[in-house]
Design a protein around this motif. Structure first.
Motif, PDB file in Angstrom:
ATOM      1  N   CYS A 225       0.860  -1.181   0.000  1.00  0.00           N
ATOM      2  CA  CYS A 225       0.000   0.000   0.000  1.00  0.00           C
ATOM      3  C   CYS A 225       0.900   1.236   0.000  1.00  0.00           C
ATOM      4  O   CYS A 225       1.991   1.202   0.595  1.00  0.00           O
ATOM      5  CB  CYS A 225      -0.899  -0.032   1.242  1.00  0.00           C
ATOM      6  N   ASP A 226       0.472   2.311  -0.659  1.00  0.00           N
ATOM      7  CA  ASP A 226       1.333   3.496  -0.732  1.00  0.00           C
ATOM      8  C   ASP A 226       0.970   4.576   0.281  1.00  0.00           C
ATOM      9  O   ASP A 226       1.523   5.680   0.248  1.00  0.00           O
ATOM     10  CB  ASP A 226       1.317   4.086  -2.153  1.00  0.00           C
ATOM     11  N   ASN A 227       0.046   4.286   1.209  1.00  0.00           N
ATOM     12  CA  ASN A 227      -0.382   5.263   2.194  1.00  0.00           C
ATOM     13  C   ASN A 227       0.171   4.883   3.568  1.00  0.00           C
ATOM     14  O   ASN A 227      -0.250   3.901   4.164  1.00  0.00           O
ATOM     15  CB  ASN A 227      -1.916   5.336   2.227  1.00  0.00           C
ATOM     16  N   THR A 228       1.132   5.681   4.055  1.00  0.00           N
ATOM     17  CA  THR A 228       1.795   5.333   5.315  1.00  0.00           C
ATOM     18  C   THR A 228       0.840   5.404   6.504  1.00  0.00           C
ATOM     19  O   THR A 228       0.987   4.639   7.462  1.00  0.00           O
ATOM     20  CB  THR A 228       2.996   6.265   5.559  1.00  0.00           C
ATOM     21  N   SER A 229      -0.140   6.293   6.452  1.00  0.00           N
ATOM     22  CA  SER A 229      -1.102   6.387   7.561  1.00  0.00           C
ATOM     23  C   SER A 229      -1.953   5.129   7.657  1.00  0.00           C
ATOM     24  O   SER A 229      -2.215   4.618   8.752  1.00  0.00           O
ATOM     25  CB  SER A 229      -2.002   7.614   7.373  1.00  0.00           C
TER      26      SER A 229
END
Length: 306
Positions: A225-229
């Protein structure tokens, strides 16, 4: 193989040879594996739509998020629109590169407009130029891995997000999904977390299927996934009050991380191949990601996958 009745003894099995066609999918074998395509089906679709001699388009959709205005006139032949849209859905069985554009076209089945039909013709023009593209299946490792993403509030008619994910078995693309989320997400983190939850459901099912097919997954399946949150939320055992509205998805993902069925990893936005499933892209980027997804022309497969 098919059984042949023999009343004097047990059933005799007669070999049918190598499979070459199954439900409209052409299957070609060579020394490096198999190649699946629907070029004959696609050609028939172009003939039905009177676009067999049309000019080609470089991408399935124009790279713009804008949706047609409500004032756009209705399309004069909705039955034709329904027929072509349904055929495009079946064509996407071996053409995940058209899955996003097909999904967007099918969202307007209830009341297609002239602009929607122009979008449909654009997709058909792309298919004309990529008639012999399909999916290779080659020998290699049998470890599952998944990429997931979402385009937050991408539909400006209802502000819902688009989820997408791909799953590979080794180097082979075996599963993909593009779907509009059921409710409006209040942040990009929420949208991508929902996509992550949907991908987790698919992964758990594929792991069980792989086990039944004697391909047990001995290590956790990696989901990128490219969303760190969203990744932090998935890996953080302390639930944050500000994200209680996605609590069910949170506990579902946490359960499978704790049971070592999955692990969640970061992938940079520049390497996020799922963008093909969630948004229209400019030509250069689209072609790069299409190649990474192993959606190739048949001659590239038989040359070894250049």
């Amino acid at each position: 193989m098919v059984p042949k009745a023999d009343h004097s003894s047990s059933t005799i099995w007669i070999p049918l040879g190598q499979v070459s066609l199954f439900l409209g999918i052409q299957i070609t074998k060579n020394k490096i594996g198999y190649f699946l395509d629907q070029s004959h089906y696609a050609q028939q679709l172009l003939l039905k739509s009177n676009l067999a001699e049309c000019s080609t388009a470089p991408t399935p959709a124009i790279p713009s998020k804008a949706n047609p205005e409500n004032s756009d006139p209705p399309f004069s032949d909705p039955k034709l629109y329904h027929k072509l849209a349904g055929s495009l859905q079946y064509l996407s069985v071996t053409r995940p590169d058209i899955a996003f554009a097909t999904n967007r076209i099918c969202q307007h089945m209830h009341a297609p407009t002239e602009q929607h039909f122009k979008s449909l013709k654009r997709l058909l023009r792309y298919i004309k130029g990529t008639l012999h593209y399909g999916l290779p299946l080659t020998l290699g490792n049998l470890q599952l891995s998944t990429y997931t993403d979402a385009d937050w509030a991408s539909d400006n008619t209802d502000w819902k997000s688009i989820s997408g994910f791909y799953t590979f078995l080794g180097d082979n693309l075996v599963s993909w999904t593009v779907k509009k989320q059921a409710t409006v997400a209040r942040s990009s983190t929420e949208a991508k977390y929902r996509a992550l939850a949907a991908a987790t459901i698919e992964v758990i099912w594929l792991r069980r299927l792989a086990k039944e097919l004697q391909i047990p997954q001995h290590s956790p399946t990696k989901i990128y996934c490219d969303n760190t949150s969203a990744i932090s939320l998935a890996n953080n055992p302390v639930f944050h009050a500000r994200t209680k509205h996605i609590e069910i998805d949170y506990h579902f993902i946490r359960q499978h991380i704790d049971s070592s069925s999955i692990t969640v990893h970061h992938v940079s936005s520049g390497k996020q191949i799922v963008d093909v499933l969630t948004k229209p892209l400019p030509t250069n980027l689209f072609e790069q990601l299409r190649h990474k997804l192993t959606i190739w022309p048949s001659n590239a497969h038989f040359a070894g996958g250049s």
